[in-house]
Design an enzyme around this catalytic site. Structure first.
Site, PDB file in Angstrom:
ATOM      1  CG  ASP A 191      34.780  19.022  43.424  1.00  0.00           C
ATOM      2  OD1 ASP A 191      35.914  19.442  43.128  1.00  0.00           O
ATOM      3  OD2 ASP A 191      34.006  19.648  44.185  1.00  0.00           O
ATOM      4  CB  VAL A 196      37.935  15.264  43.905  1.00  0.00           C
ATOM      5  CG1 VAL A 196      38.593  14.790  42.623  1.00  0.00           C
ATOM      6  CG2 VAL A 196      38.453  14.482  45.110  1.00  0.00           C
ATOM      7  N   GLY A 197      37.716  18.273  45.954  1.00  0.00           N
ATOM      8  CA  GLY A 197      36.914  18.904  47.004  1.00  0.00           C
ATOM      9  C   GLY A 197      37.816  19.822  47.801  1.00  0.00           C
ATOM     10  CE  LYS A 213      42.723  19.932  48.288  1.00  0.00           C
ATOM     11  NZ  LYS A 213      41.647  19.001  48.069  1.00  0.00           N
ATOM     12  NE  ARG A 240      63.169  56.145  41.953  1.00  0.00           N
ATOM     13  CZ  ARG A 240      63.747  56.832  40.991  1.00  0.00           C
ATOM     14  NH1 ARG A 240      65.053  56.778  40.839  1.00  0.00           N
ATOM     15  NH2 ARG A 240      63.042  57.585  40.178  1.00  0.00           N
ATOM     16  N   GLY A 283      43.493  36.047  48.614  1.00  0.00           N
ATOM     17  CA  GLY A 283      42.688  35.352  49.614  1.00  0.00           C
ATOM     18  C   GLY A 283      42.871  33.875  49.375  1.00  0.00           C
ATOM     19  CG  HIS A 284      46.140  32.262  49.154  1.00  0.00           C
ATOM     20  ND1 HIS A 284      47.511  32.334  49.110  1.00  0.00           N
ATOM     21  CD2 HIS A 284      45.710  32.934  48.054  1.00  0.00           C
ATOM     22  CE1 HIS A 284      47.885  33.025  48.050  1.00  0.00           C
ATOM     23  NE2 HIS A 284      46.813  33.410  47.396  1.00  0.00           N
ATOM     24  CG  ASP A 301      40.262  33.731  43.529  1.00  0.00           C
ATOM     25  OD1 ASP A 301      40.975  33.916  44.529  1.00  0.00           O
ATOM     26  OD2 ASP A 301      39.554  34.612  43.028  1.00  0.00           O
ATOM     27  CB  THR A 312      47.378  42.348  40.643  1.00  0.00           C
ATOM     28  OG1 THR A 312      47.540  42.960  41.919  1.00  0.00           O
ATOM     29  CG2 THR A 312      48.522  41.371  40.373  1.00  0.00           C
ATOM     30  N   GLY A 322      42.926  27.769  43.729  1.00  0.00           N
ATOM     31  CA  GLY A 322      43.014  26.777  44.816  1.00  0.00           C
ATOM     32  C   GLY A 322      44.447  26.633  45.312  1.00  0.00           C
ATOM     33  CE  LYS A 323      47.137  31.855  43.996  1.00  0.00           C
ATOM     34  NZ  LYS A 323      45.846  32.063  43.312  1.00  0.00           N
ATOM     35  NE  ARG A 355      36.803  33.475  43.638  1.00  0.00           N
ATOM     36  CZ  ARG A 355      37.166  32.535  44.515  1.00  0.00           C
ATOM     37  NH1 ARG A 355      36.845  31.266  44.325  1.00  0.00           N
ATOM     38  NH2 ARG A 355      37.865  32.860  45.576  1.00  0.00           N
ATOM     39  CD  GLN A 365      47.632  38.742  43.556  1.00  0.00           C
ATOM     40  OE1 GLN A 365      48.830  38.859  43.486  1.00  0.00           O
ATOM     41  NE2 GLN A 365      46.980  38.925  44.678  1.00  0.00           N
TER      42      GLN A 365
HETATM   43  P1  GDP Z   1      43.523  30.667  45.918  1.00  0.00           P
HETATM   44  O1  GDP Z   1      43.386  32.144  45.958  1.00  0.00           O
HETATM   45  O2  GDP Z   1      44.165  30.182  44.662  1.00  0.00           O
HETATM   46  O3  GDP Z   1      44.179  30.112  47.146  1.00  0.00           O
HETATM   47  O4  GDP Z   1      42.043  30.083  45.893  1.00  0.00           O
HETATM   48  P2  GDP Z   1      40.825  30.552  46.845  1.00  0.00           P
HETATM   49  O5  GDP Z   1      41.041  29.952  48.176  1.00  0.00           O
HETATM   50  O6  GDP Z   1      40.600  32.008  46.754  1.00  0.00           O
HETATM   51  O7  GDP Z   1      39.598  29.889  46.094  1.00  0.00           O
HETATM   52  C1  GDP Z   1      39.502  28.520  45.892  1.00  0.00           C
HETATM   53  C2  GDP Z   1      38.211  28.024  46.557  1.00  0.00           C
HETATM   54  O8  GDP Z   1      37.921  26.721  46.118  1.00  0.00           O
HETATM   55  C3  GDP Z   1      38.315  27.938  48.074  1.00  0.00           C
HETATM   56  O9  GDP Z   1      37.047  28.213  48.614  1.00  0.00           O
HETATM   57  C4  GDP Z   1      38.672  26.474  48.309  1.00  0.00           C
HETATM   58  O10 GDP Z   1      38.236  25.995  49.575  1.00  0.00           O
HETATM   59  C5  GDP Z   1      37.915  25.801  47.204  1.00  0.00           C
HETATM   60  N1  GDP Z   1      38.555  24.585  46.676  1.00  0.00           N
HETATM   61  C6  GDP Z   1      39.866  24.301  46.503  1.00  0.00           C
HETATM   62  N2  GDP Z   1      40.011  23.115  45.885  1.00  0.00           N
HETATM   63  C7  GDP Z   1      38.763  22.638  45.650  1.00  0.00           C
HETATM   64  C8  GDP Z   1      38.254  21.478  44.996  1.00  0.00           C
HETATM   65  O11 GDP Z   1      38.988  20.638  44.494  1.00  0.00           O
HETATM   66  N3  GDP Z   1      36.894  21.359  44.920  1.00  0.00           N
HETATM   67  C9  GDP Z   1      36.043  22.279  45.447  1.00  0.00           C
HETATM   68  N4  GDP Z   1      34.735  22.066  45.315  1.00  0.00           N
HETATM   69  N5  GDP Z   1      36.485  23.390  46.070  1.00  0.00           N
HETATM   70  C10 GDP Z   1      37.828  23.577  46.149  1.00  0.00           C
HETATM   71  P1  IMO Z   2      44.498  35.150  44.918  1.00  0.00           P
HETATM   72  O1  IMO Z   2      45.895  35.129  45.454  1.00  0.00           O
HETATM   73  C1  IMO Z   2      41.587  36.796  42.091  1.00  0.00           C
HETATM   74  C2  IMO Z   2      42.116  40.962  40.902  1.00  0.00           C
HETATM   75  C3  IMO Z   2      41.071  41.964  41.351  1.00  0.00           C
HETATM   76  C4  IMO Z   2      41.111  42.933  40.192  1.00  0.00           C
HETATM   77  C5  IMO Z   2      42.581  42.957  39.804  1.00  0.00           C
HETATM   78  C6  IMO Z   2      43.360  44.126  40.369  1.00  0.00           C
HETATM   79  O2  IMO Z   2      43.444  34.910  45.931  1.00  0.00           O
HETATM   80  O3  IMO Z   2      44.395  34.283  43.707  1.00  0.00           O
HETATM   81  P2  IMO Z   2      44.243  44.657  42.825  1.00  0.00           P
HETATM   82  O4  IMO Z   2      43.503  44.855  44.109  1.00  0.00           O
HETATM   83  O5  IMO Z   2      45.243  43.557  42.876  1.00  0.00           O
HETATM   84  O6  IMO Z   2      44.838  45.929  42.306  1.00  0.00           O
HETATM   85  O7  IMO Z   2      43.100  44.244  41.770  1.00  0.00           O
HETATM   86  O8  IMO Z   2      43.137  41.743  40.302  1.00  0.00           O
HETATM   87  N1  IMO Z   2      42.745  40.178  41.980  1.00  0.00           N
HETATM   88  C7  IMO Z   2      42.480  38.889  42.205  1.00  0.00           C
HETATM   89  N2  IMO Z   2      41.588  38.061  41.633  1.00  0.00           N
HETATM   90  N3  IMO Z   2      42.422  36.329  43.049  1.00  0.00           N
HETATM   91  C8  IMO Z   2      43.350  37.141  43.619  1.00  0.00           C
HETATM   92  O9  IMO Z   2      44.285  36.688  44.474  1.00  0.00           O
HETATM   93  C9  IMO Z   2      43.373  38.504  43.233  1.00  0.00           C
HETATM   94  N4  IMO Z   2      44.121  39.562  43.602  1.00  0.00           N
HETATM   95  C10 IMO Z   2      43.737  40.583  42.816  1.00  0.00           C
HETATM   96  O10 IMO Z   2      39.803  41.348  41.504  1.00  0.00           O
HETATM   97  O11 IMO Z   2      40.386  42.415  39.100  1.00  0.00           O
HETATM   98 MG    MG Z   3      41.946  33.595  46.250  1.00  0.00          MG
END
Ligand code: GDP
Ligand code: IMO
Ligand code: MG
Length: 443
Positions: free
Chosen positions: A332, A413-414, A18, A142, A40-41, A13, A238, A15-16, A304, A223
């Site tokens: 930000d 920054v957002g 974005k 397997r 979840g991206h 999480d 994971t 911010g990959k 989180r 992840q």
């Molecule tokens: P990922 O799993 O690495 O793709 O990240 P997620 O999408 O799960 O979580 C990142 C969250 O932060 C999302 O809701 C984005 O819209 C938000 N986000 C990404 N970059 C920024 C930033 O620079 N500032 C703020 N405030 N939010 C951001």
């Molecule tokens: P992105 O790609 C944050 C965490 C789960 C749990 C652990 C194991 O959005 O960054 P799993 O279901 O993979 O067996 O759970 O890993 N987890 C994540 N946490 N971002 C993720 O993906 C995650 N994918 C799994 O919350 O702690």
């Molecule tokens: Mg995510």
């Protein structure tokens, strides 16, 4: 153009989504190589939000070939729902290419994920319950079912029925849980197979051809390093490798196909699920980060856990991924604080250590050693150039970059596409609007 890898440097999480969406404009192909719909991206554009779990984050650009590599585990129902949601936004996701060798998540994997995690009681991992661990376990045993099994409808139904019957015995004998209907699952999966069959391909060759022709190929990590099965905070990880090296096995390319490795790093740290987290702020500071940063899990909606930036974790990510640059996100959010703490080392039984300790009990016992930096207390969400950032914000970034020994190429920054500062030769495409297609953006 060489292969470019984007990976998470923390617990996911970062911010990959974005960052990958932004960089995709310059690419021809975006390839997922590990994980599944535990990821979840999020992509935001013009105030509208797109959440992707399986489809690569470059999908919004029509010129991109989105690829799901062999290292990914696929829940076909989730994938088809994503394809249909995108179609409703006029984005053609049927051009997706899926590896014959990717493994299939079945309903019993999801059930088993839940049953196993519940049976751990206090030691529960807090998985996403998407069946990720059990599917990778079947792959390693397997006994897994692969996307290529969809090519033979009768055979596909037979292997599914057999697998469901086997797991039903486990549910009954060990978990005292209800059995699943093998025939019903087989019929549903045949429906999914009919939809996805045209997307199946030898994706390793597709990727190699794109690289050979000089096209940009971006490998999208899910992840983050600390959730890596081998190198993370096991067992609170994971079930796949999240390091850049996993691109080779999960996409079917060689190490020399990769040149640029970008580590996405949040300006503070978050974690979803259980497990040690030395800089965690289970207090007002963490609450502010959580609220201002809207830190809710994209997949499960859980809050989180939040904490200060951790340079030990980043240093570990630099080493294991051989990062060539950093993308720092959510700067930000730190505008709220008078003073910022950065963890530069850990104290462990009277010693100061600067490396992530490999013995898990040690990591759980680590106390962070902080350096304090002044905050900037100004809204920076409208800043588009490095020189317009407050000096304290630039000092914070310099501090991180210098300690990590890796340059920063992107500052976010957002959440919106345009809330980005690109550095080191990347400003020009931004200025020309080449990275900002939001006028003809399909959302
Ligand atoms: P990922 O799993 O690495 O793709 O990240 P997620 O999408 O799960 O979580 C990142 C969250 O932060 C999302 O809701 C984005 O819209 C938000 N986000 C990404 N970059 C920024 C930033 O620079 N500032 C703020 N405030 N939010 C951001
Ligand atoms: P992105 O790609 C944050 C965490 C789960 C749990 C652990 C194991 O959005 O960054 P799993 O279901 O993979 O067996 O759970 O890993 N987890 C994540 N946490 N971002 C993720 O993906 C995650 N994918 C799994 O919350 O702690
Ligand atoms: Mg995510």
């Amino acid at each position: 153009m060489p292969g470019i890898v984007v990976v998470g440097t923390q617990w996911g999480d970062e911010g990959k989504g974005k960052v990958i969406d932004l960089l995709s404009d310059e690419m021809q192909m975006v390839v997922r190589f590990q994980g599944g719909n535990n990821a979840g991206h999020t992509i935001m554009c013009d105030g509208r939000t797109l959440k992707l779990h399986l489809i690569p984050s470059g999908i919004l650009y029509q010129h991109i070939v989105p690829v799901i590599g062999n290292g990914v585990v696929i829940n076909p129902a989730v994938l088809i729902e994503e394809i249909d949601n995108l179609a409703a936004m006029d984005v053609d996701a049927e051009r997706l290419r899926i590896s014959y060798n990717a493994h299939v998540i079945l309903p019993f994997h999801e059930n088993l994920d839940g049953l196993q995690d519940e049976s751990r009681g206090e030691r529960s991992l807090g998985t996403t319950r998407r069946g990720i661990g059990p599917t990778y376990a079947d792959k390693a045993s397997r006994t897994g079912i692969r996307m290529q099994d969809m090519l033979d409808p009768a055979g596909f139904a037979a292997v599914i029925e057999e697998a469901v019957e086997e797991k039903n015995r486990l549910f009954a004998c060990y978990y005292n849980a209800d059995p699943l209907d093998a025939k019903d699952i087989a019929a549903r999966y045949e429906g999914y197979a009919a939809r996805l069959r045209p997307c199946l391909a030898d994706t390793s060759i597709l990727v190699k051809d794109a690289l050979r022709e000089g096209h940009g190929v971006l490998f999208e990590g899910a992840q983050g390093l600390m959730l890596d099965l081998d190198h993370g905070t096991y067992p609170f990880v994971t079930s796949s490798n999240t390091v850049a090296g996993a691109v080779c096995t999960g996409a079917g390319v060689g190490p020399r196909d990769l040149e640029e490795i970008i580590g996405v790093t949040k300006a503070y740290v978050t974690r979803v699920g259980a497990g040690p987290f030395p800089t965690e702020q289970d207090n007002d500071t963490g609450d502010i980060m959580q609220e201002v940063g809207k830190e809710f899990g994209t997949t499960t909606g859980r809050k989180r856990r939040c904490g200060w930036f951790d340079l030990v974790v980043l240093g570990y990510a630099v080493r294991l991924n051989t990062l060539t640059s950093l993308a720092v996100t959510k700067l930000d959010v730190l505008s709220e604080f008078d003073t910022l703490k950065v963890c530069v080392a850990y104290r462990l039984t009277g010693r100061t250590i600067e490396e992530f300790p490999q013995v898990s009990g040690d990591f759980a016992a680590c106390e962070p050693v902080y350096e304090e930096l002044p905050g900037w207390k100004k809204d920076i969400s409208g800043v588009r150039k490095l020189e317009d950032l407050p000096v304290e914000a630039r000092d914070y970034l310099d501090f991180i970059s210098e300690k990590a020994g890796v340059p920063i190429k992107l500052i976010s920054v957002g959440p919106e596409r345009q809330q980005t500062i690109l550095l080191d030769g990347m400003e020009e495409p931004l200025r020309q609007g080449r990275l900002l297609f939001y006028d003809d953006f399909p959302l």
